[in-house]
Design a protein around this motif. Structure first.
Motif, PDB file in Angstrom:
ATOM      1  N   THR A  38      26.355  78.275  -5.010  1.00  0.00           N
ATOM      2  CA  THR A  38      26.893  78.764  -3.822  1.00  0.00           C
ATOM      3  C   THR A  38      27.015  77.599  -2.900  1.00  0.00           C
ATOM      4  N   ILE A  39      28.008  78.048  -1.829  1.00  0.00           N
ATOM      5  CA  ILE A  39      28.254  76.952  -0.788  1.00  0.00           C
ATOM      6  C   ILE A  39      28.235  77.659   0.505  1.00  0.00           C
ATOM      7  N   LEU A  40      27.474  76.949   1.444  1.00  0.00           N
ATOM      8  CA  LEU A  40      27.481  77.272   2.926  1.00  0.00           C
ATOM      9  C   LEU A  40      28.225  76.517   3.845  1.00  0.00           C
ATOM     10  N   THR A  51      29.638  81.278   0.244  1.00  0.00           N
ATOM     11  CA  THR A  51      30.122  81.592  -0.993  1.00  0.00           C
ATOM     12  C   THR A  51      29.480  81.784  -2.081  1.00  0.00           C
ATOM     13  N   ASP A  52      29.694  82.514  -3.306  1.00  0.00           N
ATOM     14  CA  ASP A  52      29.021  82.419  -4.470  1.00  0.00           C
ATOM     15  C   ASP A  52      30.121  82.635  -5.650  1.00  0.00           C
ATOM     16  N   GLY A  53      30.218  81.429  -6.153  1.00  0.00           N
ATOM     17  CA  GLY A  53      31.201  81.611  -7.160  1.00  0.00           C
ATOM     18  C   GLY A  53      32.658  81.587  -6.506  1.00  0.00           C
ATOM     19  N   GLU A  54      33.466  82.836  -6.899  1.00  0.00           N
ATOM     20  CA  GLU A  54      34.762  82.657  -6.303  1.00  0.00           C
ATOM     21  C   GLU A  54      34.682  83.660  -5.036  1.00  0.00           C
ATOM     22  N   LYS A  55      33.853  84.373  -4.550  1.00  0.00           N
ATOM     23  CA  LYS A  55      33.865  85.219  -3.549  1.00  0.00           C
ATOM     24  C   LYS A  55      33.214  84.905  -2.331  1.00  0.00           C
ATOM     25  N   ILE A  56      33.577  85.215  -1.052  1.00  0.00           N
ATOM     26  CA  ILE A  56      32.630  85.298   0.115  1.00  0.00           C
ATOM     27  C   ILE A  56      31.813  86.478   0.127  1.00  0.00           C
ATOM     28  N   CYS A  58      36.227  89.343  -0.269  1.00  0.00           N
ATOM     29  CA  CYS A  58      37.631  88.618  -0.624  1.00  0.00           C
ATOM     30  C   CYS A  58      37.232  87.415  -1.417  1.00  0.00           C
ATOM     31  N   ASP A  59      38.545  86.932  -2.038  1.00  0.00           N
ATOM     32  CA  ASP A  59      38.144  85.502  -2.641  1.00  0.00           C
ATOM     33  C   ASP A  59      37.860  84.330  -1.679  1.00  0.00           C
ATOM     34  N   ALA A  60      37.173  83.617  -2.031  1.00  0.00           N
ATOM     35  CA  ALA A  60      36.895  82.335  -1.240  1.00  0.00           C
ATOM     36  C   ALA A  60      37.928  81.481  -1.164  1.00  0.00           C
TER      37      ALA A  60
END
Length: 468
Positions: free
Chosen positions: A3-5, A24-29, A384-386
Protein backbone atom coordinates in the motif's frame (compact mmCIF):
# COMPACT_ATOMS: atom_id res chain seq x y z
CA UNK A 1 3.02 -4.48 -4.29
CA UNK A 2 2.01 -3.07 -0.96
CA UNK A 3 0.00 0.00 0.00
CA UNK A 4 1.05 3.59 -0.68
CA UNK A 5 -0.39 6.67 1.04
CA UNK A 6 0.10 9.93 -0.82
CA UNK A 7 -0.72 12.60 1.75
CA UNK A 8 -1.41 16.33 1.69
CA UNK A 9 -1.87 16.53 -2.08
CA UNK A 10 -4.46 18.65 -3.89
CA UNK A 11 -6.55 16.32 -6.03
CA UNK A 12 -7.74 17.82 -9.32
CA UNK A 13 -10.62 16.27 -11.24
CA UNK A 14 -12.74 17.64 -14.07
CA UNK A 15 -15.03 19.60 -11.73
CA UNK A 16 -13.22 20.26 -8.45
CA UNK A 17 -9.96 20.36 -6.60
CA UNK A 18 -9.60 19.51 -2.95
CA UNK A 19 -6.96 18.55 -0.40
CA UNK A 20 -7.00 14.87 0.52
CA UNK A 21 -4.91 11.80 1.20
CA UNK A 22 -4.94 9.04 -1.40
CA UNK A 23 -4.35 5.37 -0.63
CA UNK A 24 -3.41 2.77 -3.23
CA UNK A 25 -3.31 -0.96 -2.72
CA UNK A 26 -1.60 -2.87 -5.48
CA UNK A 27 -2.82 -1.49 -8.79
CA UNK A 28 -5.95 0.33 -7.58
CA UNK A 29 -6.98 3.45 -5.71
CA UNK A 30 -8.74 2.17 -2.60
CA UNK A 31 -9.39 5.29 -0.53
CA UNK A 32 -9.55 9.09 -0.80
CA UNK A 33 -9.85 10.55 2.67
CA UNK A 34 -8.82 13.27 5.08
CA UNK A 35 -7.55 10.54 7.42
CA UNK A 36 -3.91 9.46 7.66
CA UNK A 37 -4.41 5.76 6.97
CA UNK A 38 -1.64 3.23 7.64
CA UNK A 39 0.41 2.22 4.60
CA UNK A 40 3.62 0.43 3.67
CA UNK A 41 4.95 3.63 2.11
CA UNK A 42 4.01 7.26 2.75
CA UNK A 43 4.74 10.04 0.26
CA UNK A 44 4.21 13.68 1.20
CA UNK A 45 2.78 15.70 -1.72
CA UNK A 46 2.45 18.94 0.23
CA UNK A 47 2.03 21.88 -2.14
CA UNK A 48 1.64 19.68 -5.21
CA UNK A 49 -1.33 18.54 -7.29
CA UNK A 50 -2.50 14.95 -7.74
CA UNK A 51 -3.66 14.41 -11.32
CA UNK A 52 -4.74 11.31 -13.23
CA UNK A 53 -2.04 9.95 -15.52
CA UNK A 54 -2.21 11.42 -18.98
CA UNK A 55 -3.81 9.50 -21.84
CA UNK A 56 -2.50 10.35 -25.30
CA UNK A 57 -5.35 9.38 -27.62
CA UNK A 58 -3.44 9.82 -30.89
CA UNK A 59 -0.04 8.18 -31.44
CA UNK A 60 1.70 6.43 -34.33
CA UNK A 61 4.03 3.87 -32.79
CA UNK A 62 5.13 1.91 -35.82
CA UNK A 63 2.79 3.38 -38.44
CA UNK A 64 3.84 6.17 -40.86
CA UNK A 65 7.44 5.17 -40.20
CA UNK A 66 7.36 6.09 -36.52
CA UNK A 67 9.47 4.55 -33.76
CA UNK A 68 7.62 1.75 -32.00
CA UNK A 69 6.45 0.81 -28.52
CA UNK A 70 10.04 0.41 -27.31
CA UNK A 71 10.03 4.20 -26.86
CA UNK A 72 6.92 4.44 -24.66
CA UNK A 73 9.00 5.04 -21.56
CA UNK A 74 9.17 8.57 -23.01
CA UNK A 75 5.42 8.92 -22.42
CA UNK A 76 5.84 7.99 -18.77
CA UNK A 77 8.73 10.41 -18.27
CA UNK A 78 6.41 13.18 -19.43
CA UNK A 79 3.41 12.16 -17.31
CA UNK A 80 1.44 10.06 -19.81
CA UNK A 81 0.56 6.63 -18.46
CA UNK A 82 -1.39 5.34 -21.46
CA UNK A 83 -1.37 5.78 -25.23
CA UNK A 84 -4.06 4.89 -27.76
CA UNK A 85 -2.29 3.85 -30.93
CA UNK A 86 -3.45 3.42 -34.52
CA UNK A 87 -3.08 -0.14 -35.74
CA UNK A 88 -2.03 -0.20 -39.41
CA UNK A 89 -3.48 -2.76 -41.82
CA UNK A 90 -1.53 -4.83 -44.31
CA UNK A 91 -2.80 -6.23 -47.57
CA UNK A 92 -5.24 -9.08 -47.07
CA UNK A 93 -5.77 -8.47 -43.36
CA UNK A 94 -9.07 -7.93 -41.62
CA UNK A 95 -9.39 -5.26 -38.95
CA UNK A 96 -9.32 -7.96 -36.28
CA UNK A 97 -6.14 -9.48 -37.67
CA UNK A 98 -4.48 -6.07 -37.95
CA UNK A 99 -5.25 -5.28 -34.31
CA UNK A 100 -3.79 -8.55 -33.03
CA UNK A 101 -0.75 -8.23 -35.29
CA UNK A 102 -0.07 -4.73 -33.97
CA UNK A 103 -0.40 -6.00 -30.43
CA UNK A 104 2.50 -8.33 -31.13
CA UNK A 105 4.68 -5.23 -31.54
CA UNK A 106 3.57 -3.91 -28.13
CA UNK A 107 3.07 -6.88 -25.80
CA UNK A 108 5.96 -7.15 -23.37
CA UNK A 109 7.63 -4.13 -25.02
CA UNK A 110 5.41 -1.15 -24.15
CA UNK A 111 6.33 0.52 -20.87
CA UNK A 112 3.05 2.42 -20.46
CA UNK A 113 -0.44 0.97 -20.84
CA UNK A 114 -1.94 1.02 -24.32
CA UNK A 115 -5.09 0.50 -26.33
CA UNK A 116 -5.82 0.56 -30.05
CA UNK A 117 -7.79 2.39 -32.68
CA UNK A 118 -8.48 0.49 -35.89
CA UNK A 119 -7.48 2.13 -39.17
CA UNK A 120 -8.78 1.62 -42.71
CA UNK A 121 -5.97 1.09 -45.22
CA UNK A 122 -5.76 -0.16 -48.76
CA UNK A 123 -8.81 1.80 -49.89
CA UNK A 124 -11.29 -0.44 -48.09
CA UNK A 125 -14.11 -2.40 -49.70
CA UNK A 126 -17.65 -3.19 -48.68
CA UNK A 127 -16.85 -6.74 -47.64
CA UNK A 128 -14.06 -5.54 -45.37
CA UNK A 129 -16.55 -3.71 -43.19
CA UNK A 130 -18.27 -6.99 -42.29
CA UNK A 131 -15.50 -7.29 -39.70
CA UNK A 132 -16.35 -4.00 -37.95
CA UNK A 133 -18.83 -5.86 -35.73
CA UNK A 134 -15.91 -7.87 -34.33
CA UNK A 135 -13.84 -4.89 -33.21
CA UNK A 136 -15.43 -4.66 -29.73
CA UNK A 137 -14.43 -8.30 -29.17
CA UNK A 138 -10.83 -7.14 -29.57
CA UNK A 139 -11.30 -4.22 -27.21
CA UNK A 140 -11.48 -1.63 -29.97
CA UNK A 141 -14.25 0.98 -30.09
CA UNK A 142 -12.89 3.43 -32.68
CA UNK A 143 -11.95 3.26 -36.36
CA UNK A 144 -10.11 5.88 -38.41
CA UNK A 145 -10.22 6.77 -42.07
CA UNK A 146 -8.12 9.32 -43.94
CA UNK A 147 -9.44 11.64 -46.61
CA UNK A 148 -5.88 12.79 -47.34
CA UNK A 149 -2.97 10.97 -49.00
CA UNK A 150 -4.71 10.12 -52.27
CA UNK A 151 -2.75 7.53 -54.22
CA UNK A 152 -1.40 5.91 -51.04
CA UNK A 153 -2.59 2.97 -48.99
CA UNK A 154 -3.96 5.37 -46.38
CA UNK A 155 -6.57 7.06 -48.59
CA UNK A 156 -10.30 6.35 -48.44
CA UNK A 157 -12.87 7.87 -50.79
CA UNK A 158 -16.23 9.24 -49.68
CA UNK A 159 -18.20 6.11 -50.49
CA UNK A 160 -15.83 3.99 -48.43
CA UNK A 161 -16.09 6.43 -45.54
CA UNK A 162 -19.89 6.33 -45.55
CA UNK A 163 -20.02 2.54 -45.67
CA UNK A 164 -17.68 2.44 -42.70
CA UNK A 165 -19.65 5.06 -40.78
CA UNK A 166 -22.87 3.09 -41.25
CA UNK A 167 -21.40 -0.20 -40.05
CA UNK A 168 -19.49 1.39 -37.19
CA UNK A 169 -22.62 3.11 -35.86
CA UNK A 170 -24.45 -0.24 -35.65
CA UNK A 171 -21.92 -1.74 -33.27
CA UNK A 172 -21.01 1.22 -31.07
CA UNK A 173 -17.74 1.96 -32.86
CA UNK A 174 -16.86 5.64 -33.25
CA UNK A 175 -15.64 6.82 -36.65
CA UNK A 176 -12.54 9.02 -36.59
CA UNK A 177 -11.67 11.10 -39.65
CA UNK A 178 -8.56 12.83 -40.98
CA UNK A 179 -10.02 15.71 -42.98
CA UNK A 180 -8.03 17.01 -45.95
CA UNK A 181 -9.08 17.38 -49.59
CA UNK A 182 -6.63 15.20 -51.50
CA UNK A 183 -7.49 16.50 -54.95
CA UNK A 184 -6.85 20.09 -53.90
CA UNK A 185 -3.56 19.05 -52.32
CA UNK A 186 -2.47 17.16 -55.43
CA UNK A 187 -3.31 20.17 -57.61
CA UNK A 188 -1.38 22.62 -55.41
CA UNK A 189 1.56 20.25 -54.98
CA UNK A 190 1.97 19.80 -58.73
CA UNK A 191 2.14 23.56 -59.25
CA UNK A 192 4.52 24.25 -56.36
CA UNK A 193 6.89 21.39 -57.20
CA UNK A 194 7.44 22.99 -60.63
CA UNK A 195 8.09 26.44 -59.19
CA UNK A 196 10.35 25.96 -56.14
CA UNK A 197 10.29 22.42 -54.78
CA UNK A 198 13.17 23.01 -52.37
CA UNK A 199 11.17 25.35 -50.08
CA UNK A 200 9.90 23.54 -46.98
CA UNK A 201 7.34 26.30 -46.38
CA UNK A 202 5.55 25.02 -49.50
CA UNK A 203 4.37 22.09 -47.42
CA UNK A 204 1.99 24.66 -45.94
CA UNK A 205 1.05 26.22 -49.27
CA UNK A 206 0.29 22.80 -50.76
CA UNK A 207 -2.21 22.19 -47.95
CA UNK A 208 -3.84 25.59 -47.61
CA UNK A 209 -6.59 26.08 -45.00
CA UNK A 210 -9.34 25.51 -47.56
CA UNK A 211 -8.13 21.92 -48.05
CA UNK A 212 -8.93 21.16 -44.40
CA UNK A 213 -12.05 23.28 -44.02
CA UNK A 214 -13.76 21.85 -47.11
CA UNK A 215 -12.99 18.29 -46.05
CA UNK A 216 -14.19 18.97 -42.50
CA UNK A 217 -17.55 20.19 -43.74
CA UNK A 218 -17.79 17.22 -46.11
CA UNK A 219 -16.92 14.76 -43.37
CA UNK A 220 -19.59 16.26 -41.12
CA UNK A 221 -22.15 16.02 -43.92
CA UNK A 222 -21.32 12.33 -44.42
CA UNK A 223 -21.75 11.70 -40.70
CA UNK A 224 -25.11 13.47 -40.73
CA UNK A 225 -26.18 11.48 -43.78
CA UNK A 226 -25.30 8.15 -42.13
CA UNK A 227 -26.39 9.32 -38.67
CA UNK A 228 -23.05 8.26 -37.27
CA UNK A 229 -21.09 9.85 -34.44
CA UNK A 230 -17.91 11.44 -35.77
CA UNK A 231 -14.61 12.37 -34.13
CA UNK A 232 -12.42 14.63 -36.28
CA UNK A 233 -8.73 14.29 -35.50
CA UNK A 234 -5.97 16.93 -35.34
CA UNK A 235 -8.03 20.07 -35.98
CA UNK A 236 -5.71 22.97 -36.88
CA UNK A 237 -7.99 25.84 -37.88
CA UNK A 238 -10.55 28.13 -36.31
CA UNK A 239 -12.94 27.52 -39.22
CA UNK A 240 -12.70 23.74 -38.85
CA UNK A 241 -13.32 24.05 -35.12
CA UNK A 242 -16.34 26.27 -35.75
CA UNK A 243 -17.79 23.72 -38.19
CA UNK A 244 -17.58 21.07 -35.46
CA UNK A 245 -19.07 23.47 -32.91
CA UNK A 246 -21.97 24.43 -35.16
CA UNK A 247 -22.83 20.82 -35.98
CA UNK A 248 -22.75 19.87 -32.31
CA UNK A 249 -24.93 22.81 -31.31
CA UNK A 250 -27.45 21.75 -33.94
CA UNK A 251 -27.69 18.42 -32.16
CA UNK A 252 -25.36 16.21 -34.17
CA UNK A 253 -22.81 13.95 -32.41
CA UNK A 254 -19.76 15.63 -33.93
CA UNK A 255 -16.58 15.98 -31.88
CA UNK A 256 -12.93 16.83 -32.45
CA UNK A 257 -9.45 17.14 -31.00
CA UNK A 258 -6.42 19.29 -31.62
CA UNK A 259 -2.73 18.69 -30.90
CA UNK A 260 0.02 20.29 -28.84
CA UNK A 261 1.93 21.57 -31.87
CA UNK A 262 -1.07 23.38 -33.37
CA UNK A 263 -1.57 25.17 -30.05
CA UNK A 264 2.05 26.27 -29.65
CA UNK A 265 3.84 26.27 -33.03
CA UNK A 266 3.01 28.08 -36.27
CA UNK A 267 3.83 27.92 -39.97
CA UNK A 268 6.91 30.16 -39.59
CA UNK A 269 8.78 27.08 -38.34
CA UNK A 270 8.29 25.50 -41.76
CA UNK A 271 10.23 28.38 -43.27
CA UNK A 272 13.39 27.91 -41.20
CA UNK A 273 16.56 27.99 -43.33
CA UNK A 274 18.97 25.14 -44.13
CA UNK A 275 16.08 22.70 -44.46
CA UNK A 276 15.41 22.97 -40.70
CA UNK A 277 11.75 23.51 -41.59
CA UNK A 278 11.56 19.82 -42.49
CA UNK A 279 11.51 19.00 -38.78
CA UNK A 280 8.04 20.53 -38.58
CA UNK A 281 6.42 18.79 -41.53
CA UNK A 282 3.20 17.08 -40.45
CA UNK A 283 -0.28 16.77 -41.90
CA UNK A 284 -2.31 18.87 -41.67
CA UNK A 285 0.51 21.44 -41.55
CA UNK A 286 1.26 24.04 -38.93
CA UNK A 287 -0.96 27.09 -39.44
CA UNK A 288 -0.94 30.83 -38.87
CA UNK A 289 -0.52 31.84 -35.24
CA UNK A 290 -3.94 33.52 -35.34
CA UNK A 291 -5.57 30.09 -35.08
CA UNK A 292 -4.06 29.27 -31.70
CA UNK A 293 -6.30 31.40 -29.47
CA UNK A 294 -9.49 30.04 -31.12
CA UNK A 295 -8.26 26.47 -30.67
CA UNK A 296 -7.63 27.14 -26.97
CA UNK A 297 -11.11 28.63 -26.78
CA UNK A 298 -12.52 25.52 -28.44
CA UNK A 299 -10.89 23.38 -25.76
CA UNK A 300 -12.02 25.67 -22.96
CA UNK A 301 -15.63 25.65 -24.15
CA UNK A 302 -15.71 21.94 -24.97
CA UNK A 303 -16.07 22.31 -28.74
CA UNK A 304 -12.82 20.36 -28.97
CA UNK A 305 -12.53 17.62 -26.38
CA UNK A 306 -8.84 16.72 -26.19
CA UNK A 307 -5.29 17.72 -27.07
CA UNK A 308 -3.18 14.80 -28.28
CA UNK A 309 0.41 14.62 -29.50
CA UNK A 310 -0.13 12.88 -32.87
CA UNK A 311 3.29 11.52 -31.96
CA UNK A 312 5.24 10.12 -34.90
CA UNK A 313 8.95 10.00 -34.10
CA UNK A 314 10.42 9.02 -37.44
CA UNK A 315 13.14 6.40 -37.47
CA UNK A 316 16.28 8.42 -38.06
CA UNK A 317 14.60 11.67 -37.02
CA UNK A 318 15.87 14.71 -38.91
CA UNK A 319 18.07 12.49 -41.06
CA UNK A 320 14.88 10.81 -42.28
CA UNK A 321 13.38 14.22 -43.06
CA UNK A 322 16.43 15.08 -45.16
CA UNK A 323 15.49 12.33 -47.58
CA UNK A 324 13.06 14.86 -48.99
CA UNK A 325 15.76 17.46 -49.61
CA UNK A 326 15.05 19.30 -52.84
CA UNK A 327 11.35 18.36 -52.91
CA UNK A 328 9.09 19.41 -50.05
CA UNK A 329 6.46 16.86 -51.11
CA UNK A 330 8.84 13.98 -50.36
CA UNK A 331 9.58 14.99 -46.76
CA UNK A 332 8.10 12.30 -44.47
CA UNK A 333 5.19 13.57 -42.36
CA UNK A 334 5.26 13.36 -38.60
CA UNK A 335 6.77 15.03 -35.54
CA UNK A 336 7.40 13.73 -32.01
CA UNK A 337 5.61 15.07 -28.94
CA UNK A 338 4.57 12.20 -26.67
CA UNK A 339 6.92 13.21 -23.85
CA UNK A 340 6.55 16.98 -24.12
CA UNK A 341 2.73 17.08 -24.33
CA UNK A 342 1.72 17.36 -20.68
CA UNK A 343 4.20 20.07 -19.66
CA UNK A 344 3.60 22.05 -22.85
CA UNK A 345 -0.18 22.02 -22.34
CA UNK A 346 0.16 22.98 -18.69
CA UNK A 347 2.63 25.80 -19.40
CA UNK A 348 0.95 27.32 -22.45
CA UNK A 349 -2.59 26.38 -21.44
CA UNK A 350 -3.00 26.54 -17.66
CA UNK A 351 -0.16 28.92 -16.78
CA UNK A 352 -1.05 31.19 -19.71
CA UNK A 353 -4.67 31.41 -18.55
CA UNK A 354 -6.25 29.69 -21.56
CA UNK A 355 -7.64 26.73 -19.60
CA UNK A 356 -8.24 25.78 -15.97
CA UNK A 357 -6.55 22.96 -14.11
CA UNK A 358 -9.85 21.07 -14.31
CA UNK A 359 -9.95 21.49 -18.09
CA UNK A 360 -6.34 20.30 -18.29
CA UNK A 361 -7.34 17.04 -16.61
CA UNK A 362 -10.31 16.75 -18.95
CA UNK A 363 -8.40 17.21 -22.22
CA UNK A 364 -5.31 15.21 -21.27
CA UNK A 365 -6.85 12.24 -19.47
CA UNK A 366 -10.58 12.04 -18.74
CA UNK A 367 -11.99 12.71 -22.22
CA UNK A 368 -9.57 10.35 -24.01
CA UNK A 369 -10.69 7.59 -21.61
CA UNK A 370 -14.33 8.42 -22.34
CA UNK A 371 -13.72 8.47 -26.10
CA UNK A 372 -12.91 4.75 -26.14
CA UNK A 373 -14.97 3.94 -23.02
CA UNK A 374 -12.46 2.94 -20.34
CA UNK A 375 -14.14 3.90 -17.05
CA UNK A 376 -11.20 2.75 -14.89
CA UNK A 377 -8.76 5.14 -16.58
CA UNK A 378 -8.38 8.91 -16.79
CA UNK A 379 -9.67 9.87 -13.35
CA UNK A 380 -8.80 9.74 -9.68
CA UNK A 381 -11.55 7.77 -7.98
CA UNK A 382 -11.84 4.74 -5.72
CA UNK A 383 -11.71 1.59 -7.83
CA UNK A 384 -9.80 3.19 -10.71
CA UNK A 385 -6.30 2.20 -11.74
CA UNK A 386 -3.65 3.93 -9.64
CA UNK A 387 -2.33 5.96 -12.59
CA UNK A 388 -1.33 9.04 -10.64
CA UNK A 389 0.83 12.10 -11.19
CA UNK A 390 2.27 14.12 -8.37
CA UNK A 391 2.46 17.36 -10.32
CA UNK A 392 4.98 20.04 -9.40
CA UNK A 393 3.46 23.26 -10.68
CA UNK A 394 6.46 25.27 -9.48
CA UNK A 395 9.07 23.47 -11.58
CA UNK A 396 10.70 25.64 -14.23
CA UNK A 397 12.90 24.36 -17.01
CA UNK A 398 13.68 24.26 -20.72
CA UNK A 399 12.99 21.45 -23.19
CA UNK A 400 16.14 19.92 -24.67
CA UNK A 401 16.11 16.88 -26.88
CA UNK A 402 19.11 15.50 -24.99
CA UNK A 403 16.81 15.04 -21.98
CA UNK A 404 14.09 13.15 -23.88
CA UNK A 405 13.55 9.42 -24.37
CA UNK A 406 11.73 9.27 -27.72
CA UNK A 407 14.72 7.88 -29.59
CA UNK A 408 15.28 10.46 -32.34
CA UNK A 409 17.60 13.41 -32.86
CA UNK A 410 15.32 16.41 -32.38
CA UNK A 411 12.35 17.83 -30.51
CA UNK A 412 9.86 20.14 -32.20
CA UNK A 413 9.77 22.05 -28.90
CA UNK A 414 13.53 22.49 -28.45
CA UNK A 415 14.27 25.52 -26.28
CA UNK A 416 10.69 26.05 -25.10
CA UNK A 417 10.44 27.14 -21.47
CA UNK A 418 8.12 25.06 -19.32
CA UNK A 419 6.60 25.62 -15.93
CA UNK A 420 5.18 22.48 -14.34
CA UNK A 421 6.02 18.81 -14.74
CA UNK A 422 5.27 15.42 -13.26
CA UNK A 423 7.39 15.07 -10.14
CA UNK A 424 6.38 11.41 -9.76
CA UNK A 425 4.49 9.15 -12.17
CA UNK A 426 2.73 6.01 -10.98
CA UNK A 427 1.41 3.38 -13.40
CA UNK A 428 -1.07 1.09 -11.68
CA UNK A 429 0.62 1.84 -8.36
CA UNK A 430 4.24 1.46 -9.56
CA UNK A 431 6.61 4.40 -9.60
CA UNK A 432 7.75 4.64 -13.23
CA UNK A 433 9.16 8.15 -13.63
CA UNK A 434 10.51 10.87 -11.40
CA UNK A 435 11.45 14.47 -12.16
CA UNK A 436 11.28 13.91 -15.91
CA UNK A 437 13.35 10.73 -15.88
CA UNK A 438 12.19 7.16 -16.43
CA UNK A 439 13.00 5.10 -13.33
CA UNK A 440 10.81 2.03 -13.79
CA UNK A 441 11.22 -1.28 -15.55
CA UNK A 442 10.59 -1.26 -19.28
CA UNK A 443 7.94 -3.50 -20.80
CA UNK A 444 5.44 -3.14 -17.94
CA UNK A 445 2.64 -1.74 -20.10
CA UNK A 446 -0.61 -3.64 -20.29
CA UNK A 447 -3.14 -3.73 -23.12
CA UNK A 448 -6.45 -2.10 -22.25
CA UNK A 449 -9.69 -3.31 -23.80
CA UNK A 450 -12.09 -0.53 -24.69
CA UNK A 451 -15.84 -0.94 -24.66
CA UNK A 452 -18.24 0.05 -27.46
CA UNK A 453 -20.56 3.05 -27.30
CA UNK A 454 -18.05 5.60 -26.00
CA UNK A 455 -18.84 9.22 -25.24
CA UNK A 456 -19.53 10.18 -28.86
CA UNK A 457 -22.62 7.96 -28.70
CA UNK A 458 -23.97 9.76 -25.61
CA UNK A 459 -25.40 12.54 -27.73
CA UNK A 460 -26.63 10.33 -30.59
CA UNK A 461 -30.05 9.66 -29.12
CA UNK A 462 -30.70 13.40 -28.97
CA UNK A 463 -29.55 14.21 -32.51
CA UNK A 464 -31.87 15.22 -35.34
CA UNK A 465 -32.95 12.74 -37.96
CA UNK A 466 -30.50 12.18 -40.85
CA UNK A 467 -30.95 13.86 -44.18
CA UNK A 468 -32.45 10.72 -45.77
Amino acid sequence: MGTILIKNGIIVDTDHEYRANLLTDGEKIVAITDQLLPADEVIDAEGKYLLPGGIDEHTHLGSFGGMGFETTHAALAGGTTMVIDFAPMHEGETFSEAIEAHDQTAAGIASCDYAFHSMVMGGGHKGLFDDVKNLPKHGVSTIKLLMGYKGSEYYSNDETIMHCMREARKYGVTTMLHCENSDMISYLTEILEKEHPEQTIDHYYSRLPITEVEATHRGIDMAILTRAPLFIVHVTLEDSMLAIRDAYLKGYPIYGETCTHYLTLDKSYLGLPNFEGAKYVCAPPLRSKSNQAPLWEGLRRGWLTAASSDHCALVGGFQKKKEGYGDFAKIPNGIPGMQERMSMLWTYGVEAGHISRQKFVEITASNPAKLINLPHKGRIAVGCDADILIWDQNYEGVIHNSDLCHGIDYSAFEGFKIKGRADKVFLRGKLMAEKGKFVGEKGQGRRQYAKPFGRCFDYLKHSPEPLT
